[in-house]
Design an enzyme around this catalytic site. Structure first.
Site, PDB file in Angstrom:
ATOM      1  N   GLU A 259     -25.925 -21.668   8.159  1.00  0.00           N
ATOM      2  CA  GLU A 259     -24.471 -21.789   8.039  1.00  0.00           C
ATOM      3  C   GLU A 259     -23.759 -21.743   9.391  1.00  0.00           C
ATOM      4  O   GLU A 259     -23.084 -20.772   9.733  1.00  0.00           O
ATOM      5  CB  GLU A 259     -23.940 -20.704   7.089  1.00  0.00           C
ATOM      6  CG  GLU A 259     -24.438 -20.937   5.674  1.00  0.00           C
ATOM      7  CD  GLU A 259     -24.236 -19.739   4.746  1.00  0.00           C
ATOM      8  OE1 GLU A 259     -23.383 -18.899   5.033  1.00  0.00           O
ATOM      9  OE2 GLU A 259     -24.958 -19.650   3.732  1.00  0.00           O
ATOM     10  N   ASN A 300     -30.098 -24.730   7.944  1.00  0.00           N
ATOM     11  CA  ASN A 300     -29.808 -24.546   6.521  1.00  0.00           C
ATOM     12  C   ASN A 300     -28.303 -24.408   6.329  1.00  0.00           C
ATOM     13  O   ASN A 300     -27.656 -23.628   7.031  1.00  0.00           O
ATOM     14  CB  ASN A 300     -30.508 -23.263   6.051  1.00  0.00           C
ATOM     15  CG  ASN A 300     -30.535 -23.127   4.545  1.00  0.00           C
ATOM     16  OD1 ASN A 300     -30.879 -24.072   3.843  1.00  0.00           O
ATOM     17  ND2 ASN A 300     -30.166 -21.956   4.044  1.00  0.00           N
ATOM     18  N   HIS A 337     -25.717 -24.476  -3.904  1.00  0.00           N
ATOM     19  CA  HIS A 337     -25.089 -23.527  -4.837  1.00  0.00           C
ATOM     20  C   HIS A 337     -24.008 -24.313  -5.561  1.00  0.00           C
ATOM     21  O   HIS A 337     -23.123 -24.884  -4.928  1.00  0.00           O
ATOM     22  CB  HIS A 337     -24.421 -22.376  -4.080  1.00  0.00           C
ATOM     23  CG  HIS A 337     -25.400 -21.483  -3.387  1.00  0.00           C
ATOM     24  ND1 HIS A 337     -26.226 -20.618  -4.069  1.00  0.00           N
ATOM     25  CD2 HIS A 337     -25.676 -21.303  -2.078  1.00  0.00           C
ATOM     26  CE1 HIS A 337     -26.979 -19.939  -3.217  1.00  0.00           C
ATOM     27  NE2 HIS A 337     -26.665 -20.347  -2.000  1.00  0.00           N
ATOM     28  N   GLU A 367     -31.344 -23.326  -1.911  1.00  0.00           N
ATOM     29  CA  GLU A 367     -30.764 -22.123  -2.532  1.00  0.00           C
ATOM     30  C   GLU A 367     -30.083 -22.469  -3.851  1.00  0.00           C
ATOM     31  O   GLU A 367     -29.013 -21.959  -4.174  1.00  0.00           O
ATOM     32  CB  GLU A 367     -29.731 -21.470  -1.600  1.00  0.00           C
ATOM     33  CG  GLU A 367     -30.269 -21.085  -0.252  1.00  0.00           C
ATOM     34  CD  GLU A 367     -29.277 -20.272   0.582  1.00  0.00           C
ATOM     35  OE1 GLU A 367     -28.251 -19.799   0.038  1.00  0.00           O
ATOM     36  OE2 GLU A 367     -29.530 -20.113   1.787  1.00  0.00           O
ATOM     37  N   ASP A 369     -28.505 -22.781  -7.337  1.00  0.00           N
ATOM     38  CA  ASP A 369     -28.166 -22.109  -8.590  1.00  0.00           C
ATOM     39  C   ASP A 369     -26.958 -22.827  -9.182  1.00  0.00           C
ATOM     40  O   ASP A 369     -26.230 -23.517  -8.464  1.00  0.00           O
ATOM     41  CB  ASP A 369     -27.949 -20.593  -8.443  1.00  0.00           C
ATOM     42  CG  ASP A 369     -26.981 -20.216  -7.340  1.00  0.00           C
ATOM     43  OD1 ASP A 369     -26.237 -21.087  -6.853  1.00  0.00           O
ATOM     44  OD2 ASP A 369     -26.945 -19.028  -6.960  1.00  0.00           O
TER      45      ASP A 369
HETATM   46  O1  G3I Z   1     -28.003  -3.227   1.892  1.00  0.00           O
HETATM   47  C1  G3I Z   1     -26.979  -2.716   1.056  1.00  0.00           C
HETATM   48  C2  G3I Z   1     -27.453  -1.416   0.441  1.00  0.00           C
HETATM   49  O2  G3I Z   1     -27.626  -0.462   1.458  1.00  0.00           O
HETATM   50  C3  G3I Z   1     -26.410  -0.939  -0.573  1.00  0.00           C
HETATM   51  O3  G3I Z   1     -26.889   0.181  -1.238  1.00  0.00           O
HETATM   52  C4  G3I Z   1     -26.123  -2.029  -1.603  1.00  0.00           C
HETATM   53  C5  G3I Z   1     -25.046  -1.646  -2.574  1.00  0.00           C
HETATM   54  O4  G3I Z   1     -24.476  -2.787  -3.169  1.00  0.00           O
HETATM   55  O5  G3I Z   1     -25.709  -3.190  -0.916  1.00  0.00           O
HETATM   56  C6  G3I Z   1     -26.681  -3.704  -0.037  1.00  0.00           C
HETATM   57  O6  G3I Z   1     -26.178  -4.853   0.555  1.00  0.00           O
HETATM   58  C7  G3I Z   1     -26.145  -6.003  -0.250  1.00  0.00           C
HETATM   59  C8  G3I Z   1     -27.004  -7.063   0.399  1.00  0.00           C
HETATM   60  O7  G3I Z   1     -26.884  -8.284  -0.292  1.00  0.00           O
HETATM   61  C9  G3I Z   1     -28.475  -6.690   0.475  1.00  0.00           C
HETATM   62  O8  G3I Z   1     -28.984  -6.446  -0.783  1.00  0.00           O
HETATM   63  C10 G3I Z   1     -24.707  -6.449  -0.380  1.00  0.00           C
HETATM   64  O9  G3I Z   1     -23.951  -5.532  -1.119  1.00  0.00           O
HETATM   65  C11 G3I Z   1     -24.634  -7.812  -1.023  1.00  0.00           C
HETATM   66  O10 G3I Z   1     -23.305  -8.309  -0.963  1.00  0.00           O
HETATM   67  C12 G3I Z   1     -25.551  -8.782  -0.285  1.00  0.00           C
HETATM   68  O11 G3I Z   1     -25.424 -10.027  -0.887  1.00  0.00           O
HETATM   69  C13 G3I Z   1     -26.216 -11.074  -0.373  1.00  0.00           C
HETATM   70  C14 G3I Z   1     -25.349 -12.128   0.295  1.00  0.00           C
HETATM   71  O12 G3I Z   1     -26.168 -13.184   0.742  1.00  0.00           O
HETATM   72  C15 G3I Z   1     -24.586 -11.591   1.473  1.00  0.00           C
HETATM   73  O13 G3I Z   1     -23.810 -12.583   2.045  1.00  0.00           O
HETATM   74  C16 G3I Z   1     -26.974 -11.692  -1.517  1.00  0.00           C
HETATM   75  O14 G3I Z   1     -27.893 -10.741  -2.051  1.00  0.00           O
HETATM   76  C17 G3I Z   1     -27.725 -12.940  -1.047  1.00  0.00           C
HETATM   77  O15 G3I Z   1     -28.208 -13.620  -2.151  1.00  0.00           O
HETATM   78  C18 G3I Z   1     -26.774 -13.863  -0.306  1.00  0.00           C
HETATM   79  O16 G3I Z   1     -27.530 -14.958   0.168  1.00  0.00           O
HETATM   80  C19 G3I Z   1     -26.817 -15.986   0.843  1.00  0.00           C
HETATM   81  C20 G3I Z   1     -27.795 -16.652   1.767  1.00  0.00           C
HETATM   82  O17 G3I Z   1     -28.384 -15.708   2.626  1.00  0.00           O
HETATM   83  C21 G3I Z   1     -27.140 -17.759   2.577  1.00  0.00           C
HETATM   84  N1  G3I Z   1     -26.461 -18.696   1.720  1.00  0.00           N
HETATM   85  C22 G3I Z   1     -25.540 -18.126   0.761  1.00  0.00           C
HETATM   86  C23 G3I Z   1     -26.223 -17.071  -0.071  1.00  0.00           C
HETATM   87  C24 G3I Z   1     -25.284 -16.547  -1.118  1.00  0.00           C
HETATM   88  O18 G3I Z   1     -24.213 -15.864  -0.544  1.00  0.00           O
END
Ligand code: G3I
Length: 462
Positions: A259, A300, A337, A367, A369
């Site tokens: 991105e 990507n 997405h 990615e 969905d």
């Molecule tokens: O690490 C913390 C953890 O310490 C805490 O306890 C927990 C509580 O909610 O949160 C954890 O962080 C989360 C993180 O993922 C790791 O699991 C965040 O809340 C959550 O918002 C975060 O979301 C991720 C997101 O990227 C962040 O931008 C999604 O899982 C992940 O699927 C998403 O993936 C991205 C790709 O990397 C790039 N393209 C878009 C895609 C969707 O946004």
């Protein structure tokens, strides 16, 4: 016995089954017709006996998909199907009862396929059904999924993942905030758990992602004093070198930069851009290639599934520039997405993929969905979602440069979206959805549906 036969005949989708021959099969070579789906081969294998088949792949060369069903050997044991040289994997299945499959890339000519049933002496004989069908080389699309390390203690999660997908992308575990939470302190544990799972199950790993403007450790995002270009470039190079070398030989493909461009077609003003300038992209690719010359390096991004938007044009121009400058880039990931209303149609995806392919690059949907529309009834939601996945599958198969579709998660209970949006291929009970069937038809996993259906049944019965 009768009931047993009905069960496995039904599972195999075979309407009429002749009686199985009695006694152990002779260790002679037989011929498997592969011009189309081979006639079903039925035979019994006694423990320790081997049975060979001669197979002829499609011309000029292609893949032969072999499926075996082992039944009625409940004494325990393993059925192994050893393919000829060059095959991707050996079927090695605990009996009884599962259809299992192997996709074997085969050069021209005749090849010997060996089946062996390994069980204690005097154990039961194993009834085997074998089918083969050719697939032209280069036309089969692989299927991958993003996975989460905190779910892999759930056997249903793991089973669904490893049975139905060829590759795995860590959803968050390879992002910088987890890999290098403190400067110079690397933590590979969560990522390692996924990489080991993938390797145990002969799945490839897509590394996601080396350089990204989000999910950064605080020491990068909020430094005590602003980064100088030189200092942040050194941080970026060190991170890439350390991570790529660590996984060298185990991660076959990296999203080097994720991105980089915004909706207006400008560089996203992330910390890398602000301190280093646009050349951070180029430096990242060069560092990654140096750290592992064998890994495939991808840029990507999202919203590149059409050719028309300002963003899509900007991503294309960026990639073309990188190519002209001799930057080592191998492919472009189109995230995809999307949702059931505005999903990119086949034609649009093909046009976008072809544009990158003409630059000599590979493309993948990385990615995917598909959010469902809550205003539709459930059947309507599922039908429309399946259409979106079908469009992606058809587009990928139509473009020789497209090798894989990866979905961002695989069950509706472990998605980054709201579970009620039901964006993935399996529902929250790990049951396959019509979208999975639509995708599986084209990606060469005709037996996968049966695997998962049975796995779901087995777990539901617990
Ligand atoms: O690490 C913390 C953890 O310490 C805490 O306890 C927990 C509580 O909610 O949160 C954890 O962080 C989360 C993180 O993922 C790791 O699991 C965040 O809340 C959550 O918002 C975060 O979301 C991720 C997101 O990227 C962040 O931008 C999604 O899982 C992940 O699927 C998403 O993936 C991205 C790709 O990397 C790039 N393209 C878009 C895609 C969707 O946004």
């Amino acid at each position: 016995m009768r009931a047993g036969k009905r069960t496995w005949a039904a599972a195999a989708g075979l309407a009429a089954l002749a009686a199985l021959p009695a006694g152990a099969g002779p260790a002679t070579a037989e011929r498997v017709q592969t011009a189309q789906e081979a006639p079903v081969q039925r035979f019994q294998l006694a423990p320790g006996r081997t049975r060979s088949f001669l197979v002829r792949p499609p011309r000029p060369a292609g893949r032969l998909e072999v499926r075996a069903l082992a039944v009625g050997c409940r004494g325990g044991g393993r059925l192994s199907v050893r393919p000829p040289r060059g095959a991707r994997r050996v079927i090695n299945v605990s009996v009884p009862r599962r259809w299992t499959r192997v996709l074997m890339p085969l050069p021209e000519g005749r090849h010997r396929l060996r089946l062996r049933f390994v069980a204690p002496r005097g154990g039961p004989r194993c009834k085997v059904v074998l089918r083969g069908r050719p697939r032209p080389l280069g036309r089969s699309v692989k299927l991958g999924a993003a996975a989460r390390s905190d779910r892999i203690s759930d056997p249903r999660y793991v089973r669904t993942l490893v049975r139905n997908f060829d590759s795995l992308t860590p959803e968050n575990e390879m992002k910088m905030f987890l890999l290098q939470p403190r400067r110079g302190r690397f933590d590979f544990k969560p990522a390692e758990a996924l990489v080991r799972l993938a390797r145990r199950n002969r799945m490839a790993v897509r590394g996601h992602t080396l350089v990204y403007g989000s999910q950064l450790p605080e020491w990068v995002e909020y430094p005590r004093k602003p980064w100088t270009r030189k200092a942040l470039l050194a941080v970026m190079r060190r991170h890439i070198t350390k991570v790529v070398r660590h996984f060298r030989g185990r991660v076959s493909q990296w999203d080097v930069v994720n991105e980089a461009i915004d909706g207006d077609g400008r560089y996203i003003r992330n910390v890398w851009f602000r301190a280093i300038g646009p050349s951070y992209v180029e430096h990242a690719f060069r560092a990654a290639r140096k750290a592992d010359p064998d890994a495939d390096l991808f840029l990507n991004d999202n919203s590149t599934e059409t050719t028309e938007s300002p963003k899509s044009r900007a991503v294309y121009r960026l990639v073309r520039r990188l190519e002209h400058r001799g930057v080592p880039i191998d492919g472009v990931g189109l995230q995809n997405h999307t949702d059931t209303e505005a999903y990119p149609r086949r034609r649009s995806l093909v046009a976008s993929m072809n544009r990158f392919a003409r630059l000599g690059l590979r493309v993948e949907l990385t990615e995917m969905d598909v959010l469902t529309n809550p205003r539709l009834d459930r059947a309507g939601q599922l039908r429309k979602q399946a259409l979106a996945f079908t469009a992606a599958e058809q587009a990928c198969r139509a473009v020789a440069a497209c090798g894989r579709i990866t979905t961002w998660g695989f069950t509706d209970n472990t998605t980054w979206r709201r579970p009620k949006d039901r964006p993935l291929l399996f529902d929250r009970h790990y049951r396959e959805k019509p979208s999975f069937q639509a995708l599986a038809r084209g990606v060469g996993l005709p037996s996968a549906a049966r695997h998962s259906r049975r796995a779901t049944r087995a777990s539901a019965g617990r």
